[in-house]
Design an enzyme around this catalytic site. Structure first.
Site, short mmCIF file in Angstrom:
data_model
loop_
_atom_site.label_atom_id
_atom_site.label_comp_id
_atom_site.label_asym_id
_atom_site.label_seq_id
_atom_site.Cartn_x
_atom_site.Cartn_y
_atom_site.Cartn_z
N GLU A 1 47.84 48.53 46.76
CA GLU A 1 48.36 49.95 46.30
C GLU A 1 47.18 50.90 46.67
O GLU A 1 47.16 51.96 47.12
CB GLU A 1 48.69 50.03 45.23
N ALA B 1 45.62 45.17 39.23
CA ALA B 1 45.22 45.81 37.98
C ALA B 1 44.79 44.54 37.13
O ALA B 1 45.02 43.19 37.42
CB ALA B 1 46.21 46.22 37.57
C1 HXC Z 1 42.12 40.01 35.87
C2 HXC Z 1 41.54 38.62 37.42
C3 HXC Z 1 42.45 39.06 38.53
C4 HXC Z 1 43.28 40.31 37.89
C5 HXC Z 1 41.63 37.53 39.25
N1 HXC Z 1 41.06 37.33 38.21
N2 HXC Z 1 42.46 38.42 39.44
N3 HXC Z 1 41.36 38.80 36.24
N4 HXC Z 1 43.06 40.71 36.56
N5 HXC Z 1 44.23 40.68 38.56
C6 HXC Z 1 39.99 36.56 37.55
C7 HXC Z 1 40.43 35.47 36.95
O1 HXC Z 1 41.11 35.36 35.95
C8 HXC Z 1 39.16 34.56 37.22
O2 HXC Z 1 38.34 34.67 36.11
C9 HXC Z 1 38.35 35.16 38.38
O3 HXC Z 1 38.95 36.54 38.46
C10 HXC Z 1 38.46 34.39 39.65
O4 HXC Z 1 39.97 34.32 40.00
P1 HXC Z 1 40.49 32.73 40.23
O5 HXC Z 1 42.12 32.98 39.88
O6 HXC Z 1 39.77 31.84 39.49
O7 HXC Z 1 40.55 32.65 41.73
P2 HXC Z 1 41.23 31.93 42.80
O8 HXC Z 1 41.90 30.58 42.07
O9 HXC Z 1 40.52 31.76 44.05
O10 HXC Z 1 42.58 32.69 42.87
C11 HXC Z 1 42.54 34.08 43.46
C12 HXC Z 1 43.79 34.68 43.37
C13 HXC Z 1 43.99 34.87 41.75
C14 HXC Z 1 44.96 34.24 44.12
C15 HXC Z 1 43.48 36.14 43.86
O11 HXC Z 1 42.87 35.42 41.13
C16 HXC Z 1 45.44 35.69 41.40
O12 HXC Z 1 46.33 35.22 41.56
N6 HXC Z 1 45.00 36.92 40.89
C17 HXC Z 1 46.02 37.64 40.23
C18 HXC Z 1 46.70 38.55 41.25
C19 HXC Z 1 47.63 39.39 40.91
O13 HXC Z 1 48.75 38.95 40.18
N7 HXC Z 1 47.52 40.50 40.99
C20 HXC Z 1 48.64 41.79 40.69
C21 HXC Z 1 48.27 42.21 39.25
S1 HXC Z 1 49.33 43.16 38.69
P3 HXC Z 1 38.23 33.67 34.72
O14 HXC Z 1 37.16 34.29 33.85
O15 HXC Z 1 39.59 33.65 34.15
O16 HXC Z 1 37.80 32.53 35.52
C22 HXC Z 1 48.92 44.64 39.34
C23 HXC Z 1 49.76 45.85 38.94
C24 HXC Z 1 49.48 47.06 39.21
O17 HXC Z 1 48.20 44.74 40.00
C25 HXC Z 1 50.14 48.21 38.62
C26 HXC Z 1 49.80 48.51 37.15
C27 HXC Z 1 50.41 49.70 36.59
#
Ligand code: HXC
Length: 261
Positions: free
Chosen positions: A115, A67
């Site tokens: 999911e 998300a």
């Molecule tokens: C918003 C995101 C994002 C996310 C990545 N980005 N994932 N933005 N929401 N979930 C954005 C980053 O901020 C960044 O933009 C760009 O995408 C590239 O990502 P990086 O982090 O620079 O890439 P990298 O270092 O290669 O890392 C990849 C990654 C990491 C490991 C996948 O991006 C990451 O950990 N993302 C979050 C994963 C996560 O926690 N997902 C669960 C979310 S909670 P900028 O502009 O900042 O450079 C969820 C809840 C669901 O899903 C239910 C809700 C009700």
């Protein structure tokens, strides 16, 4: 045809391909994405020419990295519940879609991305696929069905390990625990997914839809209720042309020509 901002929906030879298209944000699911997925699913459901839906993410780095955390960050408790309920409604619609669905998992499938894949019928992963439910690291829990569909697919113990640790699972391990049906080379992912879709399309549409209904609804029931449902769906197919054609073609030693009626 509907215009979408955050996804593309392509249709060719009985296969619709829905691609989440926010590559700069690793295809993160905002409210707009969820709303557009919902509209796209209605479009696919109503299209009699579409026999299989493939769900994927744009680029090779991520299927969906979860998300949209930036959008979620400022939500209060009520807004959090509304967002989770929206995702759960959309993913339930995906799970119950008339047609079978295959997730083609390219790269990260984290949080809401994992999911999304779980709500599909079948999951094929590229060798770079990585699954995980990292929500506890953000101070939340999986909110688009992860606490419910993951244990049903991989077992309660494994699901609890993945959700409590937030650890990522690489493609080979995902395959081993039943999270992936198949692992393929990155460059072959869409082709291999389409090949599986084509195998499904060769069969009777009513048979495939009936199987999906019987499995999905049966999983919510006791085994006795599920077996009764199976017999009902099985019997109803004997009133169809496709059953006559399928069995006649076998006896006549030729390929069946199903007409979906
Ligand atoms: C918003 C995101 C994002 C996310 C990545 N980005 N994932 N933005 N929401 N979930 C954005 C980053 O901020 C960044 O933009 C760009 O995408 C590239 O990502 P990086 O982090 O620079 O890439 P990298 O270092 O290669 O890392 C990849 C990654 C990491 C490991 C996948 O991006 C990451 O950990 N993302 C979050 C994963 C996560 O926690 N997902 C669960 C979310 S909670 P900028 O502009 O900042 O450079 C969820 C809840 C669901 O899903 C239910 C809700 C009700």
């Amino acid at each position: 045809m509907t215009e979408y901002n955050t996804l593309t929906l392509e249709k060719a030879e009985g296969i619709a391909t829905l691609t989440i298209n926010r590559p700069k944000m690793l295809n993160a699911l905002s409210q707009e994405v969820l709303e557009e997925v919902s509209v796209a699913l209605d479009e696919v459901e109503k299209d009699g020419a579409i026999r299989v839906l493939i769900v994927t993410g744009s680029g090779t780095k991520a299927f969906v990295a979860g998300a949209d955390i930036k959008e979620m960050k400022e939500k209060n408790a009520v807004e959090g519940t509304i967002f989770s309920s929206l995702g759960n409604a959309v993913f339930s619609k995906l799970e119950q879609l008339r047609q079978p669905t295959i997730a083609a998992v390219n790269g990260f499938a984290l949080g809401g991305g994992c999911e999304l894949a779980l709500a599909c019928d079948i999951r094929i992963g590229a060798e770079n696929a990585k699954f995980g439910q990292p929500e506890v690291g953000l101070g939340i829990i999986p909110g688009f069905g992860g606490t419910q569909r993951l244990p049903r697919l991989v077992g309660t113990g494994k699901a609890k390990e993945l959700i409590y640790t937030g650890a990522n699972v690489a493609a080979a391990e995902a395959y081993r625990i039943g999270l992936l049906n198949k692992v393929v080379a990155v460059e072959d992912l869409l082709e291999e997914t389409k090949a599986m879709a084509e195998k499904i399309i060769k069969n009777s549409p009513l048979g495939v839809e009936g199987s999906k209904k019987s499995i999905n609804q049966g999983m919510q029931m006791s085994i006795q209720q599920g077996l009764a449902l199976e017999s009902e769906v099985f019997g109803a197919l004997f009133a169809t042309e496709d059953q006559k054609e399928g069995m006649t073609a076998f006896v006549e030693k030729r390929n069946a020509q199903f007409e979906n009626k």
